[in-house]
Design an enzyme around this catalytic site. Structure first.
Site, short mmCIF file in Angstrom:
data_model
loop_
_atom_site.label_atom_id
_atom_site.label_comp_id
_atom_site.label_asym_id
_atom_site.label_seq_id
_atom_site.Cartn_x
_atom_site.Cartn_y
_atom_site.Cartn_z
N SER A 182 0.91 -1.15 -0.02
CA SER A 182 0.01 -0.09 0.02
C SER A 182 0.72 1.16 -0.11
CB SER A 182 -0.72 0.00 1.19
OG SER A 182 -0.44 0.02 2.27
N HIS A 210 -5.19 -3.84 -2.74
CA HIS A 210 -5.03 -2.91 -3.51
C HIS A 210 -4.78 -3.34 -5.00
CE1 HIS A 210 -4.31 0.65 -0.62
NE2 HIS A 210 -4.19 -0.33 0.07
N LYS A 242 -11.50 -0.02 -2.15
CA LYS A 242 -10.68 0.60 -2.83
C LYS A 242 -11.16 0.81 -4.08
CE LYS A 242 -7.57 0.35 0.66
NZ LYS A 242 -8.29 -0.38 1.74
#
Length: 392
Positions: A182, A210, A242
């Site tokens: 991240s 992610h 996300k």
């Protein structure tokens, strides 16, 4: 004798953090519109969002959310096993399992709770958990709270991971890694980690918060992009907040794993289920992320454009092929100064400092979205140079 005050200790810790120039300050956003947000009365171009595919304000998600809220109400009103599990939750779990190529999936309210629940359920004091040193903090916390022996290996170094596994040859072992890291944006050596786990009879867990939606032919994530399947990576966790632009998280894997988590994962059992309306919106986001390939294709073009432009301007970036493009600064005070100069120029790019990242590795965590255009990136690059980053 006088007993130490816990509240005073905490206040002193905050004061020390302030003296070190590392105190976190909360920013309130009063409005948002596409790639723009308003904070402290200033309209800023946002380069700090994890809405990689630009789905958070998609009209189809809004319509699904409103329709489901009218049907189900605002909240689920109970835990999953006490009447909070609605049709929308069940359908979303089935669709997540199918999308990621797993037998079943299980919803959690947040990614943090998912990882704590996985670790608490699978691990025990006689087990060992081997983790990348740059894993998200919830993976680290999960292992510590489980009571298992936590061993951390050098970032993305498979031989270091092997040494840690070999140091506990008789223990049941879980190897856990972020798929996409991240704060650095790089991708774990997933194929090599899978081979290592097969060799060492360890279970491999990947947190793909992610990577989901961004990587893979159909957005299935970093595991699929590496050519790995459910046998290679039996335990897959990812979030919905996300690239999907909603909220919540899930774990996907074999039916026995999911049933075990449903029976024993305390962070799933003893908490209110996510609102059914969010599950309904997540189902639409999943379909758009899977089917609208142009979003990933545009992201790839933007990433290449930004990296090429940074190179031309002498701006040092981390080696990242994902929408997370860290501009490496080093000193925390320098990163704060650059961030403030960018804000004055109309850009929201917060500085990331220790303890979130290692000492002397403060950076601006630039994140790209399919809603950005190349002109937005060109103007950000120019603003970085004007703020003293790179060369004129």
């Amino acid at each position: 004798m006088s007993r130490p005050s816990l509240l005073s200790n905490l206040a002193n810790a905050c004061e020390q953090r302030a003296q070190d120039g590392l105190l976190r300050r909360l920013r309130t956003v009063s409005a948002s519109d596409g790639i723009y947000l308003v904070s402290d009365g200033k309209r800023l171009r946002n380069f700090a969002s994890n809405d990689y595919l630009g789905l958070a304000r998609h009209p189809q998600l809004l319509e699904a959310l409103i329709k489901a809220a009218k049907q189900w109400g605002v909240g689920a009103t109970a835990a999953h096993q006490l009447g909070g599990h609605r049709d929308e939750h069940a359908a979303l779990e089935s669709e997540l399992a199918a999308w990621t190529g797993r037998e079943r999936a299980l919803l959690f309210s947040t990614g943090y709770m998912a990882n704590l629940g996985i670790m608490q359920t699978l691990l025990h004091p006689r087990a060992v958990c081997v983790q990348d040193k740059l894993n998200h903090v919830c993976l680290i916390d999960g292992a510590r709270l489980s009571g298992a022996r936590l061993k951390r290996y050098v970032h993305a170094d498979v031989e270091s991971a092997r040494r840690q596994l070999l140091s506990e040859p008789e223990a049941a072992a879980l190897l856990a890694s972020d798929g996409v890291f991240s704060m650095d944006g790089d991708i774990a050596p997933l194929r090599a980690l899978a081979d290592l786990c097969t060799e060492q009879q360890a279970t491999l867990m990947i947190d793909d918060a992610h990577g989901l939606g961004v990587l893979g032919d159909n957005g299935e994530g970093s595991v699929a992009a590496a050519g790995l399947d459910a046998q290679d990576v039996p335990l897959l966790m990812a979030t919905l907040g996300k690239a999907l632009g909603v909220a919540g998280a899930f774990v996907a894997g074999p039916a026995d794993l999911i049933e075990g988590l449903r029976q024993f994962a305390r962070t799933q059992i003893y908490t209110t289920a996510m609102p059914p309306a969010l599950a309904a919106a997540s189902r639409i986001a999943l379909r758009l992320a899977r089917d609208e390939h142009w979003r990933r294709e545009k992201l790839l073009r933007l990433i290449a454009f930004f990296r090429h432009g940074a190179s031309q301007h002498g701006i040092v970036l981390a080696n990242s092929p994902t929408p997370i493009q860290p501009v490496l600064i080093g000193a925390s005070d320098s990163a704060m100064t650059v961030s403030s100069r960018l804000e004055a120029a109309g850009f929201f790019v917060p500085a990331i400092r220790p303890p979130t990242v290692p000492e002397n590795s403060a950076r601006l965590r630039v994140t790209l979205s399919a809603e950005h255009e190349e002109s937005d990136l060109a103007e950000l690059l120019a603003a970085l140079v004007a703020a003293g980053v790179g060369s004129r």
